[in-house]
Design a protein around this motif. Structure first.
Motif, PDB file in Angstrom:
ATOM      1  N   ARG A  12       0.959  -1.180  -0.108  1.00  9.06           N
ATOM      2  CA  ARG A  12       0.004   0.146  -0.060  1.00  9.06           C
ATOM      3  C   ARG A  12       0.997   1.154   0.080  1.00  9.06           C
ATOM      4  O   ARG A  12       0.590   2.091  -0.569  1.00  9.06           O
ATOM      5  N   ILE A  13       1.931   1.249   0.765  1.00  6.60           N
ATOM      6  CA  ILE A  13       3.057   2.387   0.801  1.00  6.60           C
ATOM      7  C   ILE A  13       3.559   2.325  -0.820  1.00  6.60           C
ATOM      8  O   ILE A  13       3.496   3.516  -1.372  1.00  6.60           O
ATOM      9  N   ALA A  14       3.646   1.400  -1.571  1.00  9.14           N
ATOM     10  CA  ALA A  14       4.311   1.320  -2.636  1.00  9.14           C
ATOM     11  C   ALA A  14       3.433   2.212  -3.647  1.00  9.14           C
ATOM     12  O   ALA A  14       3.704   2.885  -4.529  1.00  9.14           O
ATOM     13  N   ILE A  58       2.669  12.385   0.094  1.00 10.97           N
ATOM     14  CA  ILE A  58       2.853  10.980   0.537  1.00 10.97           C
ATOM     15  C   ILE A  58       2.573  11.111   2.230  1.00 10.97           C
ATOM     16  O   ILE A  58       1.885  10.197   2.748  1.00 10.97           O
ATOM     17  N   ALA A  59       2.942  12.221   2.861  1.00 14.28           N
ATOM     18  CA  ALA A  59       2.562  12.285   4.192  1.00 14.28           C
ATOM     19  C   ALA A  59       1.180  12.189   4.515  1.00 14.28           C
ATOM     20  O   ALA A  59       0.637  11.879   5.517  1.00 14.28           O
ATOM     21  N   ALA A  60       0.216  13.113   3.671  1.00 18.05           N
ATOM     22  CA  ALA A  60      -1.072  13.193   3.583  1.00 18.05           C
ATOM     23  C   ALA A  60      -1.707  11.711   3.592  1.00 18.05           C
ATOM     24  O   ALA A  60      -2.355  11.290   4.207  1.00 18.05           O
ATOM     25  N   ARG A  61      -1.203  11.183   2.695  1.00 17.25           N
ATOM     26  CA  ARG A  61      -2.077   9.874   2.367  1.00 17.25           C
ATOM     27  C   ARG A  61      -1.606   8.814   3.487  1.00 17.25           C
ATOM     28  O   ARG A  61      -2.448   7.990   3.757  1.00 17.25           O
ATOM     29  N   LEU A  62      -0.185   8.868   3.711  1.00 15.16           N
ATOM     30  CA  LEU A  62      -0.002   7.897   4.961  1.00 15.16           C
ATOM     31  C   LEU A  62      -0.692   8.191   6.229  1.00 15.16           C
ATOM     32  O   LEU A  62      -1.113   7.323   6.817  1.00 15.16           O
ATOM     33  N   SER A  63      -1.058   9.445   6.457  1.00 18.14           N
ATOM     34  CA  SER A  63      -1.606   9.873   7.762  1.00 18.14           C
ATOM     35  C   SER A  63      -3.116   9.376   7.526  1.00 18.14           C
ATOM     36  O   SER A  63      -3.562   9.102   8.596  1.00 18.14           O
ATOM     37  N   ARG A  64      -3.787   9.392   6.489  1.00 18.41           N
ATOM     38  CA  ARG A  64      -5.058   8.752   6.280  1.00 18.41           C
ATOM     39  C   ARG A  64      -5.032   7.368   6.492  1.00 18.41           C
ATOM     40  O   ARG A  64      -5.957   6.970   7.094  1.00 18.41           O
ATOM     41  N   MET A 115      11.656   6.997  -1.412  1.00 19.58           N
ATOM     42  CA  MET A 115      11.899   6.047  -0.366  1.00 19.58           C
ATOM     43  C   MET A 115      11.046   6.342   0.807  1.00 19.58           C
ATOM     44  O   MET A 115      10.960   7.381   1.113  1.00 19.58           O
ATOM     45  N   VAL A 116      10.514   5.208   1.329  1.00 17.95           N
ATOM     46  CA  VAL A 116       9.786   5.298   2.710  1.00 17.95           C
ATOM     47  C   VAL A 116      10.039   4.035   3.405  1.00 17.95           C
ATOM     48  O   VAL A 116      10.245   2.917   2.963  1.00 17.95           O
ATOM     49  N   ALA A 117      10.517   4.485   4.690  1.00 15.53           N
ATOM     50  CA  ALA A 117      10.746   3.268   5.849  1.00 15.53           C
ATOM     51  C   ALA A 117       9.773   3.539   6.890  1.00 15.53           C
ATOM     52  O   ALA A 117       9.483   4.513   7.230  1.00 15.53           O
ATOM     53  N   LEU A 125      10.677  -1.630  10.419  1.00 12.18           N
ATOM     54  CA  LEU A 125       9.912  -2.773  10.032  1.00 12.18           C
ATOM     55  C   LEU A 125       9.591  -3.176   8.573  1.00 12.18           C
ATOM     56  O   LEU A 125       9.577  -4.271   8.202  1.00 12.18           O
ATOM     57  N   ALA A 126       9.709  -2.030   7.875  1.00 16.69           N
ATOM     58  CA  ALA A 126       9.585  -2.319   6.456  1.00 16.69           C
ATOM     59  C   ALA A 126      10.133  -1.049   5.556  1.00 16.69           C
ATOM     60  O   ALA A 126      10.456   0.085   6.137  1.00 16.69           O
ATOM     61  N   GLY A 127      10.488  -1.168   4.285  1.00 19.71           N
ATOM     62  CA  GLY A 127      10.942  -0.467   3.451  1.00 19.71           C
ATOM     63  C   GLY A 127      10.597  -0.364   2.149  1.00 19.71           C
ATOM     64  O   GLY A 127      10.251  -1.725   1.515  1.00 19.71           O
ATOM     65  N   VAL A 128      10.450   0.695   1.259  1.00 27.06           N
ATOM     66  CA  VAL A 128       9.941   0.850  -0.098  1.00 27.06           C
ATOM     67  C   VAL A 128      10.954   1.907  -0.869  1.00 27.06           C
ATOM     68  O   VAL A 128      11.105   2.764  -0.304  1.00 27.06           O
ATOM     69  N   ILE A 129      11.525   1.304  -1.781  1.00 25.88           N
ATOM     70  CA  ILE A 129      12.115   2.206  -2.650  1.00 25.88           C
ATOM     71  C   ILE A 129      11.431   2.095  -4.165  1.00 25.88           C
ATOM     72  O   ILE A 129      11.623   1.164  -4.793  1.00 25.88           O
ATOM     73  N   TYR A 130      11.050   3.318  -4.637  1.00 22.92           N
ATOM     74  CA  TYR A 130      10.413   3.354  -5.923  1.00 22.92           C
ATOM     75  C   TYR A 130      11.104   4.134  -7.106  1.00 22.92           C
ATOM     76  O   TYR A 130      11.757   5.216  -6.761  1.00 22.92           O
ATOM     77  N   ASP A 131      11.175   3.236  -8.009  1.00 22.52           N
ATOM     78  CA  ASP A 131      11.969   4.168  -9.389  1.00 22.52           C
ATOM     79  C   ASP A 131      10.690   4.655 -10.008  1.00 22.52           C
ATOM     80  O   ASP A 131       9.979   3.956 -10.792  1.00 22.52           O
ATOM     81  N   PRO A 132      10.560   5.975 -10.086  1.00 21.64           N
ATOM     82  CA  PRO A 132       9.256   6.687 -10.855  1.00 21.64           C
ATOM     83  C   PRO A 132       9.561   6.529 -12.334  1.00 21.64           C
ATOM     84  O   PRO A 132       8.597   6.705 -13.172  1.00 21.64           O
ATOM     85  N   VAL A 133      10.775   6.367 -12.906  1.00 26.72           N
ATOM     86  CA  VAL A 133      11.072   6.272 -14.324  1.00 26.72           C
ATOM     87  C   VAL A 133      10.739   4.792 -14.854  1.00 26.72           C
ATOM     88  O   VAL A 133      10.047   4.774 -15.878  1.00 26.72           O
TER      89      VAL A 133
END
Length: 282
Positions: A12-14, A58-64, A115-117, A125-133
């Motif tokens: 979901r973070i991804a 990102i912060a707004a979506r994660l807060s929801r 990136m989000v950890a 606990l978890a980590g995501v690294i996204y390549d937007p290209v």
């Protein structure tokens, strides 16, 4: 540590990172006006309107999604450094790097990531690294491994490179923030490795190391949003990392450097090769 974070929670973070990229990052790529680029601590430390807009998104979506969680974003922390202190006690905190590799982004080079950890009282606990290209992710969940995932849902397990002697190791080495005399020592010893480079983007450097495309990664500047997700990705892909003195890393640590290798034996071998037999000094 008892709190857990599932693979589905992580995916979901991804999805949020992909949404932020589509809404705020890629429309600005190679379209930044001069007044949309600003220096922070130095002319080499840049922030753009895309960084700030993506972090807010990102912060707004994660807060929801996770009401009450602490949001520690790179740009918000630049304005309010006290946010970093909340990592120690927060039951659930998100470390957000909206664009890692901002200098590449500003230069129009398609080598940047998002990136989000996920942290619980200072543990990752978890980590995501996204390549937007390329529209794909590298993800890790503590105790459940690391994997890459494409936009069509195809998943590939990540695994670090096989151990090798230093002269057969490829390294991604950033020495710019090393203190002297260590910086001079490491720079003078880089030829001990088979090859060295820097991508100016920790997001992609971590992805390369976790997928076995290089053996060694070295950093000294330890802002938590730059390293927490990648540290877990490398660990869950089977690698070993530690501060230069061999002590374990946590995202609450902001000094001591970080060195990564395929396993503990090759870690000690590459530290000797780069820093000398008498490091750390007694």
């Amino acid at each position: 540590m008892t709190k857990t974070f599932s693979r589905e929670d992580t995916r979901r973070i991804a999805a949020i990172l992909a949404e932020a990229a589509q809404a705020e990052v890629m429309p600005r790529f190679r379209r930044l006006a001069a007044d949309a680029i600003h220096a922070k601590s130095s002319p080499r430390d840049l922030v753009t309107d895309a960084d700030e807009a993506a972090e807010r998104y990102i912060a707004a979506r994660l807060s929801r999604l996770h009401p009450g969680a602490v949001m520690v974003g790179e740009e918000a922390s630049a304005r309010n450094p006290a946010l970093l202190n909340m990592l120690v006690d927060a039951d659930l905190a998100f470390l957000i790097d909206p664009i890692d590799g901002t200098r590449n982004f500003v230069a129009g080079l398609p080598l940047f990531g998002m990136m989000v950890a996920v942290c619980h009282r200072g543990d990752v606990l978890a980590g995501v690294i996204y390549d937007p290209v390329a529209h794909d992710w590298a993800m890790a969940v503590r105790g459940e491994g690391a994997w890459s995932e494409s936009a069509d849902g195809t998943q590939t397990t990540l695994k670090v490179a096989q151990p090798a002697p230093p002269d057969e190791m490829d390294g991604l080495v950033a020495t710019g923030f090393l203190p002297e005399p260590l910086r001079g020592t490491v720079n003078g010893n880089l030829a001990a490795l088979a090859s060295t480079a820097s991508l100016r983007c920790a997001a992609h450097e971590y992805r390369m190391a976790a997928s076995g495309h290089c053996h060694v990664v070295l950093y000294n500047r330890l802002e938590p949003w730059d390293h927490a997700a990648g540290w877990l990705l490398h660990r869950e892909a089977g690698g070993f990392s530690a501060h230069f003195d061999a002590s374990p890393y946590k995202p609450t640590h902001r000094s001591g450097g970080l060195l990564y290798a395929p396993d503990v034996g090759s870690w000690h071998a590459v530290r000797r090769a780069l820093m000398g037999d008498d490091y750390p000094p007694s």
